[in-house]
Design a protein around this motif. Structure first.
Motif, PDB file in Angstrom:
ATOM      1  N   PRO A   1      45.796  34.104  49.531  1.00 29.67           N
ATOM      2  CA  PRO A   1      45.652  35.066  48.190  1.00 29.67           C
ATOM      3  C   PRO A   1      44.287  34.526  47.534  1.00 29.67           C
ATOM      4  CG  PRO A   1      47.351  33.239  47.907  1.00 29.67           C
ATOM      5  CD  PRO A   1      47.127  33.088  49.098  1.00 29.67           C
ATOM      6  N   GLY A   2      43.861  35.574  46.954  1.00 28.55           N
ATOM      7  CA  GLY A   2      42.789  35.422  45.963  1.00 28.55           C
ATOM      8  C   GLY A   2      42.818  36.395  44.908  1.00 28.55           C
ATOM      9  N   PRO A   3      41.766  36.104  43.795  1.00 28.82           N
ATOM     10  CA  PRO A   3      42.155  37.124  42.618  1.00 28.82           C
ATOM     11  C   PRO A   3      42.122  38.352  43.038  1.00 28.82           C
ATOM     12  CG  PRO A   3      40.117  35.797  42.687  1.00 28.82           C
ATOM     13  CD  PRO A   3      40.877  35.311  43.842  1.00 28.82           C
ATOM     14  N   ARG A   4      42.824  39.075  42.702  1.00 27.17           N
ATOM     15  CA  ARG A   4      43.139  40.580  42.806  1.00 27.17           C
ATOM     16  C   ARG A   4      42.890  41.043  44.159  1.00 27.17           C
ATOM     17  NH1 ARG A   4      39.331  40.168  38.276  1.00 27.17           N
ATOM     18  NH2 ARG A   4      40.392  40.432  36.457  1.00 27.17           N
ATOM     19  N   GLY A   5      43.576  40.110  45.167  1.00 26.41           N
ATOM     20  CA  GLY A   5      43.446  40.540  46.589  1.00 26.41           C
ATOM     21  C   GLY A   5      42.130  40.341  47.278  1.00 26.41           C
ATOM     22  N   ALA A   6      41.431  39.582  46.466  1.00 24.34           N
ATOM     23  CA  ALA A   6      40.124  39.233  47.121  1.00 24.34           C
ATOM     24  C   ALA A   6      40.158  38.190  48.198  1.00 24.34           C
ATOM     25  CB  ALA A   6      39.086  38.719  46.083  1.00 24.34           C
ATOM     26  N   PRO A   7      39.359  38.392  49.638  1.00 22.37           N
ATOM     27  CA  PRO A   7      39.640  37.509  50.571  1.00 22.37           C
ATOM     28  C   PRO A   7      38.956  36.143  50.267  1.00 22.37           C
ATOM     29  CG  PRO A   7      37.833  39.284  51.106  1.00 22.37           C
ATOM     30  CD  PRO A   7      38.646  39.457  49.664  1.00 22.37           C
TER      31      PRO A   7
ATOM     32  N   GLY B   1      36.724  27.810  50.405  1.00 25.75           N
ATOM     33  CA  GLY B   1      37.777  28.954  50.143  1.00 25.75           C
ATOM     34  C   GLY B   1      38.119  28.949  48.735  1.00 25.75           C
ATOM     35  N   TRP B   2      38.994  29.842  48.521  1.00 25.38           N
ATOM     36  CA  TRP B   2      39.796  30.206  47.399  1.00 25.38           C
ATOM     37  C   TRP B   2      40.410  29.015  46.947  1.00 25.38           C
ATOM     38  CZ3 TRP B   2      37.868  33.556  43.902  1.00 25.38           C
ATOM     39  CH2 TRP B   2      37.394  34.431  44.355  1.00 25.38           C
TER      40      TRP B   2
END
Length: 88
Positions: A82-88, A36-37
């Motif tokens: 959360p991820g960068p710029r709302g990425a999943p 995951g992130w």
């Protein structure tokens, strides 16, 4: 030259409980891993550092679930990490 994202003030959970273990930090970057992130975070740690001289600074990759935006602590974790710029 690549443009790096701006550092963001965040809360960091060291145990994943999100009770009283949160510490302030700076989120510097995101990366995607098979698990995951993860965020590259610098945080201030209370306690005794390696030299025994008080608080110290820690930097490490942390799972997105251990990072929250600065502000009031949410009562429950968000539905998605959360991820960068709302990425999943």
């Amino acid at each position: 030259m690549p443009v790096l994202p701006r550092a963001q003030h965040v809360w960091v959970s060291l145990t994943g409980v999100w009770a009283d273990d949160r510490v302030p930090g700076l989120l510097l970057s995101w990366r995607s891993t098979p698990q995951g992130w993860e965020g590259w975070v610098i945080s201030a740690q209370a306690g005794v550092g390696a030299r025994g001289d008080g608080p110290y600074v820690r930097q490490s990759w942390l799972p997105a679930t251990a990072i929250r935006p600065l502000g009031p602590l949410p009562q429950a974790p968000p539905h998605r990490p959360p991820g960068p710029r709302g990425a999943p």
